[in-house]
Design a protein around this motif. Sequence first.
Motif, short mmCIF file in Angstrom:
data_model
loop_
_atom_site.label_atom_id
_atom_site.label_comp_id
_atom_site.label_asym_id
_atom_site.label_seq_id
_atom_site.Cartn_x
_atom_site.Cartn_y
_atom_site.Cartn_z
N UNK A 23 0.81 -1.23 0.00
CA UNK A 23 0.00 0.00 0.00
C UNK A 23 0.84 1.28 0.00
N UNK A 24 2.05 1.21 0.56
CA UNK A 24 2.90 2.41 0.52
C UNK A 24 3.44 2.65 -0.89
N UNK A 25 3.53 1.58 -1.67
CA UNK A 25 3.86 1.72 -3.08
C UNK A 25 2.73 2.44 -3.81
N UNK A 26 1.49 2.11 -3.41
CA UNK A 26 0.33 2.78 -4.01
C UNK A 26 0.42 4.29 -3.74
N UNK A 27 0.78 4.64 -2.51
CA UNK A 27 0.93 6.06 -2.13
C UNK A 27 2.04 6.71 -2.98
N UNK A 28 3.16 6.00 -3.10
CA UNK A 28 4.29 6.53 -3.87
C UNK A 28 3.89 6.76 -5.33
N UNK A 29 3.20 5.78 -5.92
CA UNK A 29 2.78 5.90 -7.32
C UNK A 29 1.82 7.08 -7.47
N UNK A 30 0.85 7.17 -6.56
CA UNK A 30 -0.13 8.26 -6.64
C UNK A 30 0.58 9.61 -6.56
N UNK A 31 1.51 9.73 -5.62
CA UNK A 31 2.14 11.04 -5.39
C UNK A 31 3.17 11.40 -6.46
N UNK A 32 3.75 10.39 -7.11
CA UNK A 32 4.81 10.68 -8.07
C UNK A 32 4.40 10.57 -9.54
N UNK A 33 3.29 9.90 -9.81
CA UNK A 33 2.90 9.71 -11.22
C UNK A 33 1.54 10.31 -11.56
N UNK A 34 0.66 10.46 -10.59
CA UNK A 34 -0.69 10.94 -10.90
C UNK A 34 -0.82 12.43 -10.62
N UNK A 35 -1.71 13.08 -11.35
CA UNK A 35 -2.02 14.49 -11.10
C UNK A 35 -3.22 14.56 -10.15
N UNK A 36 -3.13 15.42 -9.16
CA UNK A 36 -4.20 15.65 -8.17
C UNK A 36 -4.75 14.37 -7.55
N UNK A 37 -3.89 13.51 -6.98
CA UNK A 37 -4.41 12.27 -6.38
C UNK A 37 -5.21 12.54 -5.10
#
Length: 235
Positions: A23-37
């Motif tokens: 789940x911390x990978x999910x957070x990392x992906x959201x914060x580093x790859x997605x816009x306005x997560x």
Amino acid sequence: MSTPHNNAKKGDIAKTVLMPGDPLRAKFIAENYLTSPVCYNEVRGMLGYTGTYKGVPVSVQGSGMGMPSIGIYSWELYNEYEAENIIRVGTAGAVADPVQLRDVIIGMSASTNSAYASQYNLPGTYAPTASWKLLSAAVRAAEEKGITFHVGNIFSSDTFYDDADSLAQWQKMDVLGIEMEAAALYMNAARAGKNALCILTVSDCPLKGLSTTAEERQTTFRDMMEIALETAVNI
Ligand code: HPA
């Protein structure tokens, strides 16, 4: 509306969901790859976010480790939240000889030692298979980016610490890599009439006693994420 494991409301989750185990990978992906997560789930710490990538809504949701765990989260995404496409992004151990540390594996099919399929009461052996739509888009993305990848059969194991030492047997059957989730994901997708794919980076070679460093894992992680995100926007 929510489920016993997910606080998201209907409409909070995109049609395409990337699923790392951690789940911390999910957070990392959201914060580093997605816009306005926006974080839509914190139940059991199994974080889930929705944002956009190149303007397309994409969610990223932790699956936990093993088939019972991804079985629960992906079942709810497909059947309660109307997710259409789930792309697992994870790590694997290399099994087939040509597969090297840091390569990317795209799982066309997933053999397993799990009893997950027994719930369907099938009169034979089921072959969990990725969705062609996602598989072909991922292959196109990998080719366009010049990333080294392998496509084929992977092995979803119920055990990480395997007392029977059975990897050499799977190697004889041309299995590319070992992980612990894809078969259940592919079965849930098939049963729900939805799409699934598993993209993996090779983090270790159990048969050769090799593993990658944390830094090396970062590079292949980026390759895998680029393939997964391009797949998400091209389907
Ligand atoms: N076994 C199971 N899952 C894995 C492995 C492994 O050796 N490496 C990465 N995920």
